[in-house]
Design a protein around this motif. Structure first.
Motif, mmCIF file in Angstrom:
data_model
loop_
_atom_site.group_PDB
_atom_site.id
_atom_site.type_symbol
_atom_site.label_atom_id
_atom_site.label_comp_id
_atom_site.label_asym_id
_atom_site.label_seq_id
_atom_site.Cartn_x
_atom_site.Cartn_y
_atom_site.Cartn_z
ATOM 1 N N GLY A 133 0.814 -1.214 0.000
ATOM 2 C CA GLY A 133 0.000 0.000 0.000
ATOM 3 C C GLY A 133 0.846 1.261 0.000
ATOM 4 O O GLY A 133 0.335 2.352 -0.245
ATOM 5 N N ASN B 111 -6.874 8.600 -8.551
ATOM 6 C CA ASN B 111 -7.575 8.202 -7.336
ATOM 7 C C ASN B 111 -8.529 9.328 -6.969
ATOM 8 O O ASN B 111 -8.312 10.487 -7.339
ATOM 9 C CB ASN B 111 -6.600 7.937 -6.192
ATOM 10 N N GLY C 2 -3.976 10.242 -1.109
ATOM 11 C CA GLY C 2 -3.141 9.042 -1.091
ATOM 12 C C GLY C 2 -2.712 8.728 0.334
ATOM 13 O O GLY C 2 -2.672 9.595 1.192
ATOM 14 N N ASP C 3 -2.417 7.468 0.543
ATOM 15 C CA ASP C 3 -1.844 7.026 1.802
ATOM 16 C C ASP C 3 -0.602 6.241 1.422
ATOM 17 O O ASP C 3 -0.737 5.205 0.765
ATOM 18 C CB ASP C 3 -2.869 6.125 2.525
ATOM 19 N N PRO C 4 0.594 6.694 1.674
ATOM 20 C CA PRO C 4 1.028 7.675 2.670
ATOM 21 C C PRO C 4 1.228 9.118 2.207
ATOM 22 O O PRO C 4 1.747 9.923 2.984
ATOM 23 C CB PRO C 4 2.386 7.103 3.107
HETATM 24 N N1 GLY Z 1 -0.221 5.809 -2.195
HETATM 25 C C1 GLY Z 1 -1.039 5.318 -3.223
HETATM 26 C C2 GLY Z 1 -2.476 5.364 -2.940
HETATM 27 O O1 GLY Z 1 -2.914 5.890 -1.935
HETATM 28 O O2 GLY Z 1 -3.240 4.862 -3.748
#
Ligand code: GLY
Ligand code: AMP
Length: 437
Positions: free
Chosen positions: A226, A284, A288-290
């Motif tokens: 992820g 997206n 985003g994460d991170p």
């Molecule tokens: N870091 C990629 C996502 O959040 O999709």
């Protein structure tokens, strides 16, 4: 205002942390949150797919504003349902979220609106897809069209690997219905950058560009995850953000609006910087994460003001201010992640760190008899803020030192190869007594 955040990762902790600094936020709730959000908000245990109970809670607690963190509830239409109750929501409706939830839609959309992306074909039949792979004159990437938690993209090196991937996705339904449609696209070469932007449906304002580190191991080796760390801003050429806004973000927003898909929220463009210019790898429909964990600490403005401007359609008049300097984050993951891992392991050393430029964002954690324990694959995300990238990295890696849990693994080379590094193989770290992953 009473604010409810949907989600339970480090991204949602970062959103809560930043919103908490707004003098206008009165009560802050997170559904369902983690041990970190429990410190600055009230966690409520309602699952993200229990829309009926979330709506009920919002009404009962006089929630003025909802922020939806993850893609799944957006793809499932939670924003539509809350808006139908006159609740203000940061996050797109279901039809605009399709820019993420269907890669086939996103690719066709980009073609319709001349947004630069890789060449592609879409398939719903295994034999047709295989025939295409046999004849296509360029190297390819295979993507399950639907949501697959970041695992639905395969970069096959051989024909056999491509056939196996298609078989897993299309015949064995590895990703369920997400793999009913498959996109096969041209494999591009270059550096990757994430450009996120606030959007009110008409106006778009780009955030500082960020770089994610998706592979598990140092040197970009091992399986995709992820995200194991990130930094911002990425050192991009002058006018880069203006160009990306003009050529990619604004046409995307305009195209969505023209198709009756007003996009209110955070639009995320995953870009490949090729020799021929920037190409969109994916969109997206959320932070985003991170990436959020390095972008939000750089935001000078009040996040609630910016969110409200997005929802009220006044983003053009909202002055979104950023701090100088840089931020970097390192993800501390469970042993075994991204495959099977243990949970409920005690986490030690969370309160040892004394540096106000370091922030420990929680991801997969929960409280058990007052003790923080592991509760997911990505456990913590340690962010450092500094006057430059080196400073931010030093702060983050120093803050990690006292933290321990059984099996903990993390990358030592976050930010070690920034876009303009003269020595791309440089790996700068070995700061912890933890064994290398
Ligand atoms: N870091 C990629 C996502 O959040 O999709
Ligand atoms: P996506 O979820 O579509 O962004 O894909 C996940 C990762 O796969 C990206 O971050 C890239 O590293 C890689 N990838 C996706 N599409 C391509 C492409 N067309 N060419 C090269 N790499 C790609």
């Amino acid at each position: 205002m009473n604010v409810l955040i949907i989600g339970s990762g480090a991204r949602e902790h970062a959103i809560a942390w930043k919103l908490k600094q707004s003098p206008r936020v009165e009560k802050l709730f997170v559904a369902s949150g983690n041990a970190g959000t429990a410190r600055l908000a009230q966690n409520i245990t309602i699952a993200n797919d229990d829309h009926a109970r979330l709506k009920q809670f919002a009404r009962a607690e006089n929630i003025d504003f909802v922020v939806i963190g993850p893609e799944a509830p957006l793809a499932d239409g939670l924003a539509d349902k809350l808006r139908a109750q006159n609740i203000r929501v940061l996050g797109p409706n279901q039809n605009a979220a399709e820019i993420e939830s269907s890669k086939a839609f996103a690719k066709d959309f980009m073609k319709r609106h001349n947004i630069p992306t890789a060449r592609y074909e879409t398939f719903t039949n295994f034999d047709d897809a295989l025939r295409h792979v046999e004849t296509v004159p360029y190297p390819i990437v295979i993507k399950a069209s639907g949501l697959a938690a970041g695992k639905g993209v395969i970069l096959p090196e051989t024909f056999d690997a491509a056939r196996d991937a298609l078989r897993h996705i299309m015949l064995e339904h590895e990703f369920g219905a997400a793999g009913d449609t498959v996109v096969i696209e041209e494999r591009l070469q270059g550096k990757e950058v994430s450009v996120l932007a606030f959007s009110d449906g008409v106006t778009v304002k780009a955030m500082p560009p960020a770089q994610d580190h998706k592979r598990l191991l140092d040197g970009d080796l091992g399986p995709n995850t992820g995200g194991m760390g990130a930094y911002a801003p990425v050192n991009v050429p002058e006018h880069f953000l203006d160009e990306i806004t003009r050529e990619i973000l604004q046409p995307t927003l305009d195209g969505l609006r023209a198709e009756g898909r007003m996009f209110v929220g955070v639009l995320y463009a995953g870009l490949m910087l090729t020799r021929d210019g920037a190409r969109v790898l994916e969109f997206n429909c959320r932070f985003g994460d991170p990436e959020a964990q390095v972008i939000l600490p750089l935001l000078e403005s009040d996040l609630l003001d910016v969110f409200e401007a997005c929802v009220n359609g006044t983003l053009a008049r909202c002055d979104v201010k950023w701090k100088r300097g840089a931020a970097a984050c390192v993800v501390l993951a469970s042993g075994g992640y991204p495959n099977k891992y243990a949970t409920e392991l005690p986490i030690h050393g969370l309160d040892a760190m004394q540096n106000r430029n370091a922030i420990i964002f929680h991801a997969g954690t929960k409280l058990q008899n007052g003790q923080a324990v592991t509760n997911g694959g990505r456990v913590l995300c340690v962010t450092g803020v500094g006057k430059n990238l080196g400073d931010a990295l030093d702060t983050a890696y120093t803050a990690i030192r006292p933290i321990r849990f059984e099996g903990m693994q993390y990358r030592r080379d976050i930010g070690a190869r920034p876009l303009t590094s003269p020595n791309p193989s440089l790996s700068r770290r070995g700061t912890s007594s933890q064994p290398s992953p």
